[in-house]
Design a protein around this motif. Structure first.
Motif, PDB file in Angstrom:
ATOM      1  N   LYS A   1     -17.001  10.936  -2.525  1.00  0.00           N
ATOM      2  CA  LYS A   1     -16.044  10.326  -1.597  1.00  0.00           C
ATOM      3  C   LYS A   1     -14.602  10.503  -2.066  1.00  0.00           C
ATOM      4  CE  LYS A   1     -19.320   9.096   1.085  1.00  0.00           C
ATOM      5  NZ  LYS A   1     -19.564   9.879   2.309  1.00  0.00           N
ATOM      6  N   ALA A   2     -14.371  10.384  -3.364  1.00  0.00           N
ATOM      7  CA  ALA A   2     -13.013  10.566  -3.878  1.00  0.00           C
ATOM      8  C   ALA A   2     -12.483  11.958  -3.551  1.00  0.00           C
ATOM      9  CB  ALA A   2     -12.984  10.312  -5.385  1.00  0.00           C
ATOM     10  N   ASP A   3     -13.320  12.972  -3.765  1.00  0.00           N
ATOM     11  CA  ASP A   3     -12.893  14.343  -3.470  1.00  0.00           C
ATOM     12  C   ASP A   3     -12.629  14.530  -1.978  1.00  0.00           C
ATOM     13  OD1 ASP A   3     -13.008  15.147  -6.108  1.00  0.00           O
ATOM     14  OD2 ASP A   3     -15.087  15.825  -5.972  1.00  0.00           O
ATOM     15  N   SER A   4     -13.436  13.878  -1.143  1.00  0.00           N
ATOM     16  CA  SER A   4     -13.223  13.973   0.306  1.00  0.00           C
ATOM     17  C   SER A   4     -11.885  13.353   0.694  1.00  0.00           C
ATOM     18  CB  SER A   4     -14.356  13.272   1.053  1.00  0.00           C
ATOM     19  OG  SER A   4     -15.591  13.904   0.808  1.00  0.00           O
ATOM     20  N   ILE A   5     -11.574  12.210   0.103  1.00  0.00           N
ATOM     21  CA  ILE A   5     -10.304  11.537   0.386  1.00  0.00           C
ATOM     22  C   ILE A   5      -9.141  12.397  -0.089  1.00  0.00           C
ATOM     23  CG2 ILE A   5      -8.874   9.547  -0.230  1.00  0.00           C
ATOM     24  CD1 ILE A   5     -11.534   7.925  -0.358  1.00  0.00           C
ATOM     25  N   ILE A   6      -9.258  12.927  -1.298  1.00  0.00           N
ATOM     26  CA  ILE A   6      -8.181  13.760  -1.847  1.00  0.00           C
ATOM     27  C   ILE A   6      -7.950  14.989  -0.975  1.00  0.00           C
ATOM     28  CG2 ILE A   6      -7.571  15.247  -3.798  1.00  0.00           C
ATOM     29  CD1 ILE A   6      -9.040  13.155  -5.592  1.00  0.00           C
TER      30      ILE A   6
ATOM     31  N   ILE B   1     -12.784   5.191  -6.966  1.00  0.00           N
ATOM     32  CA  ILE B   1     -11.455   4.575  -7.030  1.00  0.00           C
ATOM     33  C   ILE B   1     -10.732   4.995  -8.300  1.00  0.00           C
ATOM     34  CG2 ILE B   1     -10.258   2.363  -7.283  1.00  0.00           C
ATOM     35  CD1 ILE B   1     -12.412   1.173  -5.387  1.00  0.00           C
ATOM     36  N   GLU B   2     -11.444   5.030  -9.409  1.00  0.00           N
ATOM     37  CA  GLU B   2     -10.815   5.440 -10.671  1.00  0.00           C
ATOM     38  C   GLU B   2     -10.248   6.852 -10.572  1.00  0.00           C
ATOM     39  OE1 GLU B   2     -11.680   5.088 -15.434  1.00  0.00           O
ATOM     40  OE2 GLU B   2     -13.381   5.228 -14.056  1.00  0.00           O
ATOM     41  N   LYS B   3     -10.982   7.733  -9.905  1.00  0.00           N
ATOM     42  CA  LYS B   3     -10.491   9.113  -9.744  1.00  0.00           C
ATOM     43  C   LYS B   3      -9.231   9.131  -8.879  1.00  0.00           C
ATOM     44  CE  LYS B   3     -11.933  13.832  -8.802  1.00  0.00           C
ATOM     45  NZ  LYS B   3     -13.076  14.750  -8.592  1.00  0.00           N
ATOM     46  N   LEU B   4      -9.201   8.321  -7.836  1.00  0.00           N
ATOM     47  CA  LEU B   4      -8.013   8.244  -6.972  1.00  0.00           C
ATOM     48  C   LEU B   4      -6.817   7.698  -7.745  1.00  0.00           C
ATOM     49  CD1 LEU B   4      -9.654   6.822  -3.714  1.00  0.00           C
ATOM     50  CD2 LEU B   4      -9.081   9.209  -4.201  1.00  0.00           C
ATOM     51  N   LEU B   5      -7.046   6.685  -8.576  1.00  0.00           N
ATOM     52  CA  LEU B   5      -5.952   6.067  -9.325  1.00  0.00           C
ATOM     53  C   LEU B   5      -5.370   7.001 -10.379  1.00  0.00           C
ATOM     54  CD1 LEU B   5      -7.206   2.394  -9.853  1.00  0.00           C
ATOM     55  CD2 LEU B   5      -5.690   3.289  -8.080  1.00  0.00           C
TER      56      LEU B   5
ATOM     57  N   LYS C   1     -16.343   1.380   3.360  1.00  0.00           N
ATOM     58  CA  LYS C   1     -17.704   0.853   3.250  1.00  0.00           C
ATOM     59  C   LYS C   1     -18.610   1.693   2.361  1.00  0.00           C
ATOM     60  CE  LYS C   1     -17.706  -1.589   7.690  1.00  0.00           C
ATOM     61  NZ  LYS C   1     -18.376  -1.749   9.020  1.00  0.00           N
ATOM     62  N   GLU C   2     -18.081   2.793   1.845  1.00  0.00           N
ATOM     63  CA  GLU C   2     -18.926   3.684   1.049  1.00  0.00           C
ATOM     64  C   GLU C   2     -18.241   4.147  -0.225  1.00  0.00           C
ATOM     65  OE1 GLU C   2     -19.800   7.033   3.548  1.00  0.00           O
ATOM     66  OE2 GLU C   2     -17.889   6.911   4.591  1.00  0.00           O
ATOM     67  N   ILE C   3     -17.365   3.305  -0.753  1.00  0.00           N
ATOM     68  CA  ILE C   3     -16.587   3.678  -1.930  1.00  0.00           C
ATOM     69  C   ILE C   3     -17.128   2.970  -3.168  1.00  0.00           C
ATOM     70  CG2 ILE C   3     -14.834   1.836  -1.951  1.00  0.00           C
ATOM     71  CD1 ILE C   3     -14.073   5.605  -2.112  1.00  0.00           C
TER      72      ILE C   3
ATOM     73  N   PHE D   1      -5.818   1.891  -4.686  1.00  0.00           N
ATOM     74  CA  PHE D   1      -5.604   0.442  -4.807  1.00  0.00           C
ATOM     75  C   PHE D   1      -6.035  -0.294  -3.537  1.00  0.00           C
ATOM     76  CE2 PHE D   1      -2.624   1.517  -8.323  1.00  0.00           C
ATOM     77  CZ  PHE D   1      -3.162   0.674  -9.280  1.00  0.00           C
ATOM     78  N   LEU D   2      -5.764   0.283  -2.391  1.00  0.00           N
ATOM     79  CA  LEU D   2      -6.178  -0.362  -1.137  1.00  0.00           C
ATOM     80  C   LEU D   2      -7.701  -0.392  -1.010  1.00  0.00           C
ATOM     81  CD1 LEU D   2      -3.514   1.083   1.340  1.00  0.00           C
ATOM     82  CD2 LEU D   2      -3.603  -1.219   0.380  1.00  0.00           C
ATOM     83  N   LEU D   3      -8.371   0.638  -1.487  1.00  0.00           N
ATOM     84  CA  LEU D   3      -9.833   0.644  -1.476  1.00  0.00           C
ATOM     85  C   LEU D   3     -10.389  -0.358  -2.483  1.00  0.00           C
ATOM     86  CD1 LEU D   3     -10.393   4.462  -1.029  1.00  0.00           C
ATOM     87  CD2 LEU D   3     -11.272   2.671   0.501  1.00  0.00           C
ATOM     88  N   LEU D   4      -9.692  -0.523  -3.602  1.00  0.00           N
ATOM     89  CA  LEU D   4     -10.084  -1.551  -4.566  1.00  0.00           C
ATOM     90  C   LEU D   4     -10.021  -2.929  -3.923  1.00  0.00           C
ATOM     91  CD1 LEU D   4     -10.845  -2.104  -7.557  1.00  0.00           C
ATOM     92  CD2 LEU D   4      -8.397  -2.381  -8.007  1.00  0.00           C
ATOM     93  N   LEU D   5      -8.992  -3.171  -3.138  1.00  0.00           N
ATOM     94  CA  LEU D   5      -8.861  -4.436  -2.417  1.00  0.00           C
ATOM     95  C   LEU D   5     -10.014  -4.610  -1.423  1.00  0.00           C
ATOM     96  CD1 LEU D   5      -7.411  -7.003  -1.493  1.00  0.00           C
ATOM     97  CD2 LEU D   5      -5.919  -5.552  -0.072  1.00  0.00           C
TER      98      LEU D   5
END
Length: 242
Positions: A3-8, A64-68, A57-59, A80-84
């Motif tokens: 999911k992180a790679d998809s978001i990036i 999240i660590e990869k995004l940060l 709903k699938e994170i 950070f918003l996904l962490l929330l």
């Protein structure tokens, strides 16, 4: 692809050179400025929030660590918003151990939130809300406030008290504000004045006035201006003259 790679991939495809240059100036990324070296894709916040909504709903914390750890500001914001979102989900499901783990994760990654928006959009909704639910843990905020030289940890400390302020609890804000009376950075003056103003907007104007009377001659002027912004003109003139 995780999911992180998809978001990036999705976010980097939205790169906007003109908006990137604008945001770089706005968030002070030049040499010697508080956001020195930060990089922007040029994505507006509503677009980032739409991507967060798509994946919330699938994170996982691994995603999240990869995004940060991204070089891009907007991708860290999405993290950070996904962490929330994950925090709110754990609260709703009453997963107490996971809530605690997530708060610890946030504390370990504060330095990834190295600009004021990355602090202000989530700090009080995660850490502040946690403190509100777990009274007796206020030392977390006081310890962050004492971390001299760690600008973003200190901003998290004062902004997180917004959750307490909204619940009518002002003591921790005043304690941290006193610690910051001699702070050298304008970003801390602004955040502290903002929180003091929020106290005054609620039922705490009397307490705020007592604080101002005690410290009006030593408060940084920016902190004072922010704190009294909603006061009647004559009261503002009185404090600014001191």
């Amino acid at each position: 692809m995780n999911k992180a790679d998809s978001i990036i991939e999705e976010m980097t495809s939205l790169y906007n050179e003109e908006q990137s240059a604008h945001l770089s100036r706005f968030f002070k990324t030049a040499q010697g400025e508080y956001g020195e070296g930060d990089r922007f894709l040029g994505i507006k916040v509503p677009s980032t929030k739409e991507i967060v909504k798509k994946y919330r709903k699938e994170i996982s914390t691994t995603d999240i660590e990869k995004l940060l750890n991204s070089e891009w500001h907007e991708i860290r914001l999405a993290g950070f918003l996904l962490l929330l979102e994950l925090y709110k989900s754990f609260l709703k499901e009453k997963k107490i151990d996971q809530v605690q783990s997530l708060v610890n994760f946030y504390l370990d990654n504060i330095d990834k939130g190295n600009n004021w928006d990355l602090v202000d959009l989530v700090a009080y909704k995660i850490l502040g809300e946690y403190i509100l639910r777990n009274r007796g843990r206020e030392m977390i905020l006081l310890d962050l406030a004492d971390k001299e030289g760690f600008l973003w940890h200190q901003r998290v400390a004062i902004v997180s008290t917004f959750a307490l302020i909204r619940a009518g609890q002002f003591d921790v804000t005043f304690q941290i504000a006193e610690k910051f009376l001699n702070h050298p950075h304008d970003l801390i003056h602004k955040a502290t004045g903002w929180m003091l103003r929020e106290i005054g907007k609620r039922s705490g104007k009397e307490e705020l006035v007592r604080f101002l009377e005690k410290h009006k001659s030593t408060m940084p002027r920016t902190m004072l201006r922010y704190a009294i912004e909603k006061f009647p003109e004559e009261e503002r003139k009185y404090y600014l003259s001191k």
